[in-house]
Design an enzyme around this catalytic site. Structure first.
Site, PDB file in Angstrom:
ATOM      1  N   ASN A  17     -30.680  58.146  76.399  1.00 10.63           N
ATOM      2  CA  ASN A  17     -31.456  59.478  76.892  1.00 10.63           C
ATOM      3  C   ASN A  17     -32.223  59.096  78.168  1.00 10.63           C
ATOM      4  OD1 ASN A  17     -31.087  61.763  74.768  1.00 10.63           O
ATOM      5  ND2 ASN A  17     -31.242  60.021  73.645  1.00 10.63           N
ATOM      6  N   HIS A 103     -42.180  54.825  67.437  1.00 11.32           N
ATOM      7  CA  HIS A 103     -43.463  54.267  66.802  1.00 11.32           C
ATOM      8  C   HIS A 103     -44.264  55.621  66.680  1.00 11.32           C
ATOM      9  CE1 HIS A 103     -47.189  51.974  66.574  1.00 11.32           C
ATOM     10  NE2 HIS A 103     -47.763  52.779  67.526  1.00 11.32           N
ATOM     11  N   LEU A 105     -47.406  57.839  66.986  1.00 13.54           N
ATOM     12  CA  LEU A 105     -48.811  57.514  67.863  1.00 13.54           C
ATOM     13  C   LEU A 105     -49.907  58.293  67.090  1.00 13.54           C
ATOM     14  CD1 LEU A 105     -46.813  58.247  70.980  1.00 13.54           C
ATOM     15  CD2 LEU A 105     -47.969  55.852  70.367  1.00 13.54           C
ATOM     16  N   ASN A 138     -41.235  64.816  73.110  1.00 11.56           N
ATOM     17  CA  ASN A 138     -40.451  64.074  72.180  1.00 11.56           C
ATOM     18  C   ASN A 138     -39.148  64.668  72.194  1.00 11.56           C
ATOM     19  OD1 ASN A 138     -40.105  61.814  70.493  1.00 11.56           O
ATOM     20  ND2 ASN A 138     -40.104  63.502  68.720  1.00 11.56           N
ATOM     21  N   HIS A 140     -36.250  65.097  69.488  1.00 16.00           N
ATOM     22  CA  HIS A 140     -35.902  64.647  67.984  1.00 16.00           C
ATOM     23  C   HIS A 140     -34.673  65.130  67.691  1.00 16.00           C
ATOM     24  CE1 HIS A 140     -36.730  63.652  63.911  1.00 16.00           C
ATOM     25  NE2 HIS A 140     -36.651  64.931  63.313  1.00 16.00           N
ATOM     26  N   ASP A 180     -43.279  65.273  64.571  1.00 15.59           N
ATOM     27  CA  ASP A 180     -42.333  66.079  64.948  1.00 15.59           C
ATOM     28  C   ASP A 180     -42.701  67.647  64.677  1.00 15.59           C
ATOM     29  OD1 ASP A 180     -39.837  63.617  63.868  1.00 15.59           O
ATOM     30  OD2 ASP A 180     -40.555  64.000  65.641  1.00 15.59           O
ATOM     31  N   GLU A 209     -28.326  66.041  73.215  1.00 10.65           N
ATOM     32  CA  GLU A 209     -29.543  65.116  73.382  1.00 10.65           C
ATOM     33  C   GLU A 209     -29.552  65.217  75.165  1.00 10.65           C
ATOM     34  OE1 GLU A 209     -29.513  61.634  70.975  1.00 10.65           O
ATOM     35  OE2 GLU A 209     -31.093  62.511  69.791  1.00 10.65           O
TER      36      GLU A 209
HETATM   37  N1  LIG Z   1     -48.175  61.481  66.640  1.00  9.22           N
HETATM   38  C1  LIG Z   1     -46.682  61.463  66.896  1.00  9.22           C
HETATM   39  N2  LIG Z   1     -45.929  60.302  67.498  1.00  9.22           N
HETATM   40  C2  LIG Z   1     -44.753  60.272  67.358  1.00  9.22           C
HETATM   41  C3  LIG Z   1     -44.039  61.634  67.274  1.00  9.22           C
HETATM   42  C4  LIG Z   1     -44.670  62.779  67.078  1.00  9.22           C
HETATM   43  O1  LIG Z   1     -44.139  63.929  67.084  1.00  9.22           O
HETATM   44  N3  LIG Z   1     -45.859  62.735  67.012  1.00  9.22           N
HETATM   45  N4  LIG Z   1     -42.382  61.534  67.394  1.00  9.22           N
HETATM   46  C5  LIG Z   1     -42.056  60.220  67.238  1.00  9.22           C
HETATM   47  C6  LIG Z   1     -40.592  59.990  67.391  1.00  9.22           C
HETATM   48  N5  LIG Z   1     -39.994  60.322  66.242  1.00  9.22           N
HETATM   49  C7  LIG Z   1     -39.115  61.305  65.539  1.00  9.22           C
HETATM   50  O2  LIG Z   1     -39.083  62.118  66.583  1.00  9.22           O
HETATM   51  C8  LIG Z   1     -40.217  59.143  65.009  1.00  9.22           C
HETATM   52  C9  LIG Z   1     -39.971  57.804  65.333  1.00  9.22           C
HETATM   53  C10 LIG Z   1     -40.506  56.705  64.450  1.00  9.22           C
HETATM   54  C11 LIG Z   1     -41.027  57.236  63.089  1.00  9.22           C
HETATM   55  C12 LIG Z   1     -41.505  56.202  62.096  1.00  9.22           C
HETATM   56  O3  LIG Z   1     -41.307  56.220  60.988  1.00  9.22           O
HETATM   57  N6  LIG Z   1     -41.526  54.985  62.836  1.00  9.22           N
HETATM   58  C13 LIG Z   1     -42.204  53.820  61.769  1.00  9.22           C
HETATM   59  C14 LIG Z   1     -41.625  52.510  62.453  1.00  9.22           C
HETATM   60  C15 LIG Z   1     -40.122  52.761  62.391  1.00  9.22           C
HETATM   61  C16 LIG Z   1     -39.505  51.284  62.932  1.00  9.22           C
HETATM   62  O4  LIG Z   1     -40.189  50.769  63.742  1.00  9.22           O
HETATM   63  O5  LIG Z   1     -38.155  51.175  63.166  1.00  9.22           O
HETATM   64  C17 LIG Z   1     -43.866  53.580  62.226  1.00  9.22           C
HETATM   65  O6  LIG Z   1     -44.054  54.394  63.482  1.00  9.22           O
HETATM   66  O7  LIG Z   1     -44.538  52.941  61.437  1.00  9.22           O
HETATM   67  C18 LIG Z   1     -40.986  58.566  62.924  1.00  9.22           C
HETATM   68  C19 LIG Z   1     -40.602  59.677  63.931  1.00  9.22           C
HETATM   69  C20 LIG Z   1     -42.662  59.135  67.962  1.00  9.22           C
HETATM   70  N7  LIG Z   1     -44.111  59.086  67.745  1.00  9.22           N
HETATM   71  N1  LIG Z   2     -37.331  60.290  65.596  1.00 12.52           N
HETATM   72  C1  LIG Z   2     -37.047  59.897  66.739  1.00 12.52           C
HETATM   73  C2  LIG Z   2     -35.545  59.618  67.013  1.00 12.52           C
HETATM   74  O1  LIG Z   2     -34.779  59.749  66.085  1.00 12.52           O
HETATM   75  N2  LIG Z   2     -34.925  59.410  68.223  1.00 12.52           N
HETATM   76  C3  LIG Z   2     -33.506  59.394  68.312  1.00 12.52           C
HETATM   77  O2  LIG Z   2     -33.447  58.015  68.653  1.00 12.52           O
HETATM   78  C4  LIG Z   2     -32.135  57.822  69.734  1.00 12.52           C
HETATM   79  C5  LIG Z   2     -32.518  57.119  70.813  1.00 12.52           C
HETATM   80  O3  LIG Z   2     -31.381  56.859  71.454  1.00 12.52           O
HETATM   81  P1  LIG Z   2     -31.586  56.176  72.980  1.00 12.52           P
HETATM   82  O4  LIG Z   2     -32.362  54.987  72.876  1.00 12.52           O
HETATM   83  O5  LIG Z   2     -30.004  55.812  73.327  1.00 12.52           O
HETATM   84  O6  LIG Z   2     -32.029  57.131  73.886  1.00 12.52           O
HETATM   85  C6  LIG Z   2     -31.697  59.332  69.937  1.00 12.52           C
HETATM   86  O7  LIG Z   2     -30.822  59.724  68.993  1.00 12.52           O
HETATM   87  C7  LIG Z   2     -33.027  59.995  69.731  1.00 12.52           C
HETATM   88  O8  LIG Z   2     -33.034  61.343  68.948  1.00 12.52           O
END
Ligand SMILES: Nc1nc2c(c(=O)[nH]1)N[C@@H](CN(C=O)c1ccc(C(=O)N[C@@H](CCC(=O)O)C(=O)O)cc1)CN2
Ligand SMILES: NCC(=O)N[C@@H]1O[C@H](COP(=O)([O-])[O-])[C@@H](O)[C@H]1O
Length: 232
Positions: A17, A103, A105, A138, A140, A180, A209
């Protein structure tokens, strides 16, 4: 002459992406726009290579949570989030895009992006933030409220296989504290096809995406800094 617009992109993985955004800047689909920083929380993220191989190369930065905590005794995950925010803010982006940033945030990150905090507290970053709020969006791979969190693609495909859903989708949304749950900016539904392999489904989803992330960045940049208008 209006200044060029700047995007900071946060990644954790392969960066396909990110590549879509790089290509859109290069082709003019995102006009007068540069990616001024690619920030990763994983050293091995291939997106860092993509940034380095861009023409011209895009500055990159890396900071993972655990090494940060180890090198900053008594620090917290929220301290890490704020450090990341200051490092991103340092390049004065007009837009921050989470593109596979895996991660969650805390509000401390969002507070810095919204301009609510004063001088950077970090020894690594000497900057005084303007009050300017910087939008954070973000990507998703699900529909609003459907499969929040990680592994959304797998969860949606499994739900389809159980006969629970007939479609899923991809969205780009504003980032808020609740994962999300921010206001959707663009949403694209994706129908499941009976008998289609997961690989083919994922191919269709990822191609969606790559389009929606560029369209959403274009939409937000135009709202905040229309081309031809002098940005702050
Ligand atoms: N405050 C926010 N932070 C993030 C958002 C958001 O909408 N609000 N979007 C995410 C992206 N995401 C889904 O779109 C997402 C990514 C990761 C996780 C998660 O559970 N992460 C774990 C670690 C997982 C790993 O390291 O493999 C964690 O953070 O402990 C949930 C949703 C980005 N941040
Ligand atoms: N919750 C967040 C999440 O699942 N994000 C997903 O991680 C991939 C990143 O691919 P990329 O590193 O090739 O862009 C993408 O499929 C994106 O939608």
């Amino acid at each position: 002459m209006a200044r060029r617009r700047r995007i900071a992109v946060l990644i954790s993985g392969s960066g396909t992406n990110l590549q879509a955004l790089i290509d859109a800047c290069a082709s003019g689909v995102l006009p007068h726009t540069d990616i001024s920083l690619v920030f990763s929380n994983r050293k091995a993220a291939y997106g860092l290579i993509r940034a380095a191989q861009a023409s011209p190369p895009i500055p990159t930065a890396y900071l993972a949570l655990q090494p940060y905590l180890k090198s900053h005794p008594n620090s917290t995950r929220e301290d890490y989030d704020e450090e990341v925010a200051w490092r991103v803010r340092k390049v004065s982006p007009d837009l921050v895009v989470l593109a596979g940033w895996m991660h969650v945030l805390s509000e401390r990150f969002l507070d810095v992006m919204e301009g609510k905090l004063g001088e950077a507290q970090s020894s690594d970053v000497s900057t005084t933030t303007e009050a300017r709020a910087i939008p954070v969006i973000n990507l998703h791979p699900a529909l609003p409220g459907a499969f929040d969190g990680a592994n959304a693609i797998d969860r949606a495909f499994e739900a389809f296989q159980r006969g629970e859903i007939a479609k899923t989708g991809v969205m780009v949304h504003k980032v808020v504290k609740e994962v999300d749950r921010g206001e959707p900016i663009l949403v694209q539904e994706i129908e499941f096809h009976d008998g289609e392999s997961k690989e083919n489904f994922e191919k269709r989803l990822h191609e969606t995406e790559w389009t929606i992330i560029v369209a959403a960045a274009k939409k937000v940049l135009e709202e905040y800094i229309p081309v031809g208008i002098d940005a702050p």
